[in-house]
Write an enzyme that holds these catalytic residues in place. Structure first.
Site, PDB file in Angstrom:
ATOM      1  N   ASP A   1      96.495  28.644  46.095  1.00 53.08           N
ATOM      2  CA  ASP A   1      96.680  28.095  47.439  1.00 53.08           C
ATOM      3  C   ASP A   1      95.329  27.560  47.904  1.00 53.08           C
ATOM      4  O   ASP A   1      94.455  28.309  48.328  1.00 53.08           O
ATOM      5  CB  ASP A   1      97.183  29.185  48.382  1.00 53.08           C
ATOM      6  CG  ASP A   1      97.435  28.665  49.794  1.00 53.08           C
ATOM      7  OD1 ASP A   1      96.922  27.584  50.135  1.00 53.08           O
ATOM      8  OD2 ASP A   1      98.133  29.358  50.555  1.00 53.08           O
TER       9      ASP A   1
ATOM     10  N   LYS B   1      95.464  20.309  54.858  1.00 53.96           N
ATOM     11  CA  LYS B   1      94.326  20.168  55.755  1.00 53.96           C
ATOM     12  C   LYS B   1      93.485  18.931  55.457  1.00 53.96           C
ATOM     13  O   LYS B   1      93.768  17.853  55.962  1.00 53.96           O
ATOM     14  CB  LYS B   1      93.500  21.458  55.761  1.00 53.96           C
ATOM     15  CG  LYS B   1      94.286  22.661  56.307  1.00 53.96           C
ATOM     16  CD  LYS B   1      93.421  23.868  56.499  1.00 53.96           C
ATOM     17  CE  LYS B   1      94.237  25.073  56.953  1.00 53.96           C
ATOM     18  NZ  LYS B   1      94.766  24.986  58.309  1.00 53.96           N
TER      19      LYS B   1
ATOM     20  N   TYR C   1      97.363  34.440  53.463  1.00 59.52           N
ATOM     21  CA  TYR C   1      98.468  33.813  54.205  1.00 59.52           C
ATOM     22  C   TYR C   1      98.805  32.487  53.531  1.00 59.52           C
ATOM     23  O   TYR C   1      97.902  31.674  53.264  1.00 59.52           O
ATOM     24  CB  TYR C   1      98.054  33.575  55.653  1.00 59.52           C
ATOM     25  CG  TYR C   1      99.078  32.825  56.477  1.00 59.52           C
ATOM     26  CD1 TYR C   1     100.258  33.434  56.885  1.00 59.52           C
ATOM     27  CD2 TYR C   1      98.865  31.499  56.854  1.00 59.52           C
ATOM     28  CE1 TYR C   1     101.201  32.757  57.636  1.00 59.52           C
ATOM     29  CE2 TYR C   1      99.796  30.814  57.613  1.00 59.52           C
ATOM     30  CZ  TYR C   1     100.964  31.442  58.004  1.00 59.52           C
ATOM     31  OH  TYR C   1     101.894  30.756  58.754  1.00 59.52           O
TER      32      TYR C   1
END
Length: 427
Positions: free
Chosen positions: A238, A266, A143
């Site tokens: 990613d 994050k 994702y």
């Protein structure tokens, strides 16, 4: 009078779609009522009913130092008192950009944004603008945010283009995305042999965290690097989840892989909304105002988020930080595995840095199909039983978990004792 979790959820459903602002929070996967949290400190947080939980979600990864870490709170308060947003450059933006480039050798230039989705979307646009190509390869189970081009599921067979996995994504947008099997070297080679000249970029989580934790094989990542170089495609790692979570040089440092572009998020925001994308200078210089690829954001480089990120990045550079974090995470996964084995429960687990995965199957999965073959009903029962014990794991069998520097032997031992009781009920 304080409202209960159930009352708050019912009221939220009247004003927020599904009662939540991100789908996994709704407990749809595990059933039951979402927990509404009021405060956090260290490895713990408390719901609105006053119950405490040991937290293994950590805001889905950013809170590597734990909840309300005093130094992070202080810098946030100090910076906020001088202004929360300017929409203009600040010295702190330069400081964090310099630091990111120092810590990650693959970064020559970096741009700050406000979310991992924004970073992923921008990196894809940049790759297309740089190469002049449209095709993108992604992998089933990974994702990369809710951008149209990336909300795509696998086609009906090898070398078929993807189909939208969300309503509202046009078929023609999805048709530019190829969805391949994670860790399938032969399929990647076949795809590049047939379509290499059309592929703008490959985007991949080097350690997947959005189909639970699934590690890429070294051969898989090395093949991606070799093929992208050979065919003039860009390799995008990613690392929104793995960035500064599995090590100081992220997953690319653990694997020794040099991407063309990297997506971060994050941890670099320290719990506040911030992300980034960066890479080779010649690629990044295609971005406006230097080049023709447009990307902008009103709150990019927000001073409060940058302050939290800088303090977090400062602390994780302490000698031995990741050794201690990794050891504590492995203590958790080894202990859970031992407790399950003791009671004859089919279970496995693995850890990388401060990330972990737990699976109700005999060995850790290596692909999306293997993840899907896990016993989800067993996980759901485990999740709710541990929740009753005051331990909060991700409310889905398809999400990785996280340990913070605030988790110590006491929290891990308490978790393992609870797991032993829960597993004993299944034996």
């Amino acid at each position: 009078m304080t409202m209960t979790n159930q009352q708050l959820f019912e009221r939220s459903c009247q004003y927020i779609p599904g009662g939540v602002n991100s789908p996994v929070r709704a407990f749809k996967s595990v059933g039951g009522t979402p927990v509404f949290f009021e405060r956090g400190q260290g490895a713990y947080f408390w719901d609105v009913e006053g119950k405490s939980y040991i937290d293994y979600v950590g805001s889905w990864g950013p809170l590597i130092l734990g909840h309300a870490q005093p130094d992070v709170v202080k810098v946030v308060q100090d910076v906020a008192s001088r202004g929360t947003s300017f929409g203009a450059p600040t010295a702190a933006e330069l400081e964090i950009a310099e630091l990111l480039c120092q810590l990650l050798p693959s970064l020559e230039l970096v741009r700050l944004v406000s979310s991992g989705t924004e970073a992923g979307m921008s990196a894809i646009r940049l790759a297309r603008g740089y190469t002049g190509r449209n095709r993108i390869i992604k992998f089933e189970g990974c994702y990369h945010g809710h951008d149209d081009a990336l909300l795509v599921k696998a086609g009906s067979g090898a070398l078929t283009f993807g189909h939208p996995s969300s309503a509202g994504v046009p078929e023609e947008t999805a048709s530019h995305t190829l969805v391949l099997n994670y860790n399938d070297v032969a399929e990647v080679e076949e795809t590049f042999n047939k379509l290499g000249s059309e592929i703008a970029a490959v985007i991949v989580e080097p350690i997947a965290g959005n189909m639970n934790l699934v590690q890429a094989s070294p051969q898989f990542l090395e093949t991606l690097r070799t093929l992208c170089t050979k065919h003039g495609s860009l390799l995008i790692l990613d690392e929104v989840m793995t960035g500064f979570r599995v090590g100081l040089e992220c997953a690319q440092g653990l694997y020794g892989i040099q991407p063309d572009l990297t997506i971060l998020g994050k941890v670099i925001g320290g719990g506040l909304p911030m992300a980034a994308f960066g890479g080779r200078r010649d690629i990044m210089e295609r971005l406006a105002p230097l080049g023709p690829v447009y990307q902008a954001g009103t709150l990019s480089g927000n001073p409060v988020a940058v302050a939290a990120g800088l303090e977090t990045l400062r602390q994780i550079q302490a000698p031995g930080f990741f050794d201690k974090l990794s050891n504590m995470t492995r203590k958790l996964t080894d202990g859970l595995t031992a407790a399950a084995k003791k009671h004859g429960v089919v279970f496995s687990a693995q850890a990388v840095g401060g990330m972990f995965g737990i699976y109700f199957r005999e060995i850790p999965p290596k692909s999306f199909d293997e993840v899907m073959a896990s016993d989800r009903d067993a996980f759901n029962c485990f999740f709710h039983a541990m929740l009753e014990e005051g331990v909060y794991f991700a409310p889905s069998a398809f999400e990785a978990g996280f340990v913070s520097a605030a988790h110590g032997d006491a929290e891990i031992d308490k978790t393992l004792a609870a797991a032993d009781r829960v597993f004993s009920q299944k034996s």
